[in-house]
Enzyme design. Structure first.
Site, PDB file in Angstrom:
ATOM      1  N   THR A  18       0.827  -1.216   0.000  1.00 12.15           N
ATOM      2  CA  THR A  18       0.000   0.000   0.000  1.00 12.15           C
ATOM      3  C   THR A  18       0.862   1.267   0.000  1.00 12.15           C
ATOM      4  O   THR A  18       0.443   2.286  -0.546  1.00 12.15           O
ATOM      5  CB  THR A  18      -0.993   0.030   1.188  1.00 12.15           C
ATOM      6  OG1 THR A  18      -0.282   0.045   2.418  1.00 12.15           O
ATOM      7  CG2 THR A  18      -1.942  -1.150   1.144  1.00 12.15           C
ATOM      8  N   ARG A  70      24.131 -15.464   1.743  1.00 10.97           N
ATOM      9  CA  ARG A  70      23.506 -14.138   1.838  1.00 10.97           C
ATOM     10  C   ARG A  70      24.293 -13.123   0.992  1.00 10.97           C
ATOM     11  O   ARG A  70      23.712 -12.255   0.342  1.00 10.97           O
ATOM     12  CB  ARG A  70      23.499 -13.735   3.317  1.00 10.97           C
ATOM     13  CG  ARG A  70      23.291 -12.284   3.499  1.00 10.97           C
ATOM     14  CD  ARG A  70      22.310 -11.916   4.529  1.00 10.97           C
ATOM     15  NE  ARG A  70      21.868 -10.593   4.152  1.00 10.97           N
ATOM     16  CZ  ARG A  70      20.767 -10.026   4.533  1.00 10.97           C
ATOM     17  NH1 ARG A  70      19.945 -10.666   5.303  1.00 10.97           N
ATOM     18  NH2 ARG A  70      20.444  -8.830   4.145  1.00 10.97           N
ATOM     19  N   MET A  95      10.939  -6.830   3.780  1.00 12.28           N
ATOM     20  CA  MET A  95      11.238  -7.443   5.081  1.00 12.28           C
ATOM     21  C   MET A  95      12.624  -8.085   5.124  1.00 12.28           C
ATOM     22  O   MET A  95      12.823  -9.126   5.755  1.00 12.28           O
ATOM     23  CB  MET A  95      10.147  -8.458   5.437  1.00 12.28           C
ATOM     24  CG  MET A  95       8.756  -7.843   5.546  1.00 12.28           C
ATOM     25  SD  MET A  95       8.672  -6.384   6.624  1.00 12.28           S
ATOM     26  CE  MET A  95       8.649  -7.172   8.229  1.00 12.28           C
ATOM     27  N   ILE A  97      16.929  -6.995   5.547  1.00  8.96           N
ATOM     28  CA  ILE A  97      17.953  -5.969   5.748  1.00  8.96           C
ATOM     29  C   ILE A  97      18.794  -5.929   4.473  1.00  8.96           C
ATOM     30  O   ILE A  97      19.202  -6.973   3.957  1.00  8.96           O
ATOM     31  CB  ILE A  97      18.865  -6.345   6.947  1.00  8.96           C
ATOM     32  CG1 ILE A  97      18.032  -6.538   8.212  1.00  8.96           C
ATOM     33  CG2 ILE A  97      19.949  -5.306   7.140  1.00  8.96           C
ATOM     34  CD1 ILE A  97      17.361  -5.308   8.721  1.00  8.96           C
ATOM     35  N   ASN A 110      13.816   4.178   4.003  1.00 15.42           N
ATOM     36  CA  ASN A 110      13.084   3.079   4.624  1.00 15.42           C
ATOM     37  C   ASN A 110      11.937   3.678   5.425  1.00 15.42           C
ATOM     38  O   ASN A 110      12.013   4.825   5.867  1.00 15.42           O
ATOM     39  CB  ASN A 110      14.058   2.331   5.545  1.00 15.42           C
ATOM     40  CG  ASN A 110      13.572   0.953   5.922  1.00 15.42           C
ATOM     41  OD1 ASN A 110      12.466   0.545   5.574  1.00 15.42           O
ATOM     42  ND2 ASN A 110      14.399   0.241   6.657  1.00 15.42           N
ATOM     43  N   HIS A 112       9.181   2.813   8.731  1.00 10.90           N
ATOM     44  CA  HIS A 112       9.014   1.901   9.868  1.00 10.90           C
ATOM     45  C   HIS A 112       7.785   2.321  10.678  1.00 10.90           C
ATOM     46  O   HIS A 112       7.618   3.506  10.971  1.00 10.90           O
ATOM     47  CB  HIS A 112      10.266   1.951  10.745  1.00 10.90           C
ATOM     48  CG  HIS A 112      10.197   1.013  11.903  1.00 10.90           C
ATOM     49  ND1 HIS A 112      10.261  -0.354  11.751  1.00 10.90           N
ATOM     50  CD2 HIS A 112      10.038   1.235  13.234  1.00 10.90           C
ATOM     51  CE1 HIS A 112      10.153  -0.930  12.938  1.00 10.90           C
ATOM     52  NE2 HIS A 112      10.014   0.011  13.854  1.00 10.90           N
ATOM     53  N   ASP A 144      20.787   2.157   6.895  1.00 10.48           N
ATOM     54  CA  ASP A 144      22.202   1.802   7.013  1.00 10.48           C
ATOM     55  C   ASP A 144      22.254   0.303   7.289  1.00 10.48           C
ATOM     56  O   ASP A 144      21.256  -0.386   7.110  1.00 10.48           O
ATOM     57  CB  ASP A 144      22.923   2.660   8.072  1.00 10.48           C
ATOM     58  CG  ASP A 144      22.369   2.448   9.476  1.00 10.48           C
ATOM     59  OD1 ASP A 144      21.583   1.491   9.685  1.00 10.48           O
ATOM     60  OD2 ASP A 144      22.728   3.240  10.367  1.00 10.48           O
ATOM     61  N   GLY A 146      22.374  -1.337   9.974  1.00 12.87           N
ATOM     62  CA  GLY A 146      21.709  -1.811  11.190  1.00 12.87           C
ATOM     63  C   GLY A 146      20.226  -2.052  10.952  1.00 12.87           C
ATOM     64  O   GLY A 146      19.701  -1.860   9.850  1.00 12.87           O
TER      65      GLY A 146
END
Ligand code: GRF
EC number: 2.1.2.2
Length: 211
Positions: A18, A70, A95, A97, A110, A112, A144, A146
């Site tokens: 959305t 990865r 979903m 990193i 990003n 959140h 970043d 993290g």
């Protein structure tokens, strides 16, 4: 200081999309200054990809499970994004990193569903509810390496009401989140932005000094 601009967008999604839809709707108006040039996902069969297809936007999928490591997935994803030469990548409900290959090559925005630095991670809404906060909200930040730790671009508060469950609260947050994301992406594209340490500034805002 380098002023970055962001007309060409690659949007990454993992679910309902959305936030992506809000960006697509806004970019239908040329004065918004943004073109979504591709939509990427880490899984197939999601509504986010269907939204892109309906808007005739190219899509790609890179599944982590298709790679031995990865690091290989990180490289493959960065290469897929690079093919569209974006000015900005927006992780809108993606979903995963993002790894160094993507983060080193492009600015990544990003979003959140909590007021960072409170409640980072995959369950920001659930964790805020469990903590009993009375106000939560949403955060738009630069990514970043993290988990939800990058420089904050914008935040908006949303009340937590007594009978909220996770789904109801998340929907209330997402209504605000979509508007904030559309506003911030458009302003970044039209006015440019700078990053100095943890401070992100959009446009030539002199920080309130008058000239
Ligand atoms: C948003 O609340 C985002 O912040 C979170 O997941 C949700 C994605 O929603 N990580 P949608 O896929 O854009 O509808």
């Amino acid at each position: 200081m380098r002023v970055s601009k962001a007309g060409r967008l690659v949007v990454l999604v993992s679910g309902s999309g959305t936030n992506l839809q809000a960006l697509l709707d806004a970019s239908a108006d040329p004065s918004y200054g943004v073109r979504v040039v591709a939509v990427g996902a880490d899984r197939e069969g999601i509504e986010g990809l269907a939204r892109a297809a309906r808007a005739n936007i190219p899509t790609f999928v890179e599944k982590m499970g298709d790679y031995a490591t990865r690091a290989e997935w990180d490289e493959a994803l960065a290469a897929r994004i690079a093919a569209y030469d974006p000015d900005l990548v927006v992780s809108a409900g993606f979903m995963k990193i993002l790894g160094k290959p993507t983060l080193d090559a492009f600015p990544v925005l990003n979003t959140h569903p909590a007021l960072l630095p409170s409640f980072p991670g995959a369950h920001g809404v659930r964790d805020a509810l469990a903590h009993g906060v009375k106000v939560t909200g949403c955060t738009v930040m630069l990514a970043d390496e993290g988990v939800d730790t990058g420089p904050i671009v914008a935040q908006e508060a949303v009340p937590v009401l007594p009978d909220d469950d996770e789904a109801v609260l998340h929907e209330r947050i997402k209504t605000v989140e979509r508007r904030l994301l559309v506003d911030i992406v458009g302003r970044m594209a039209r006015e440019g932005w700078t990053v100095s340490g943890r401070t992100v500034r959009i446009g030539n805002d002199s920080g309130g000094e008058s000239t």
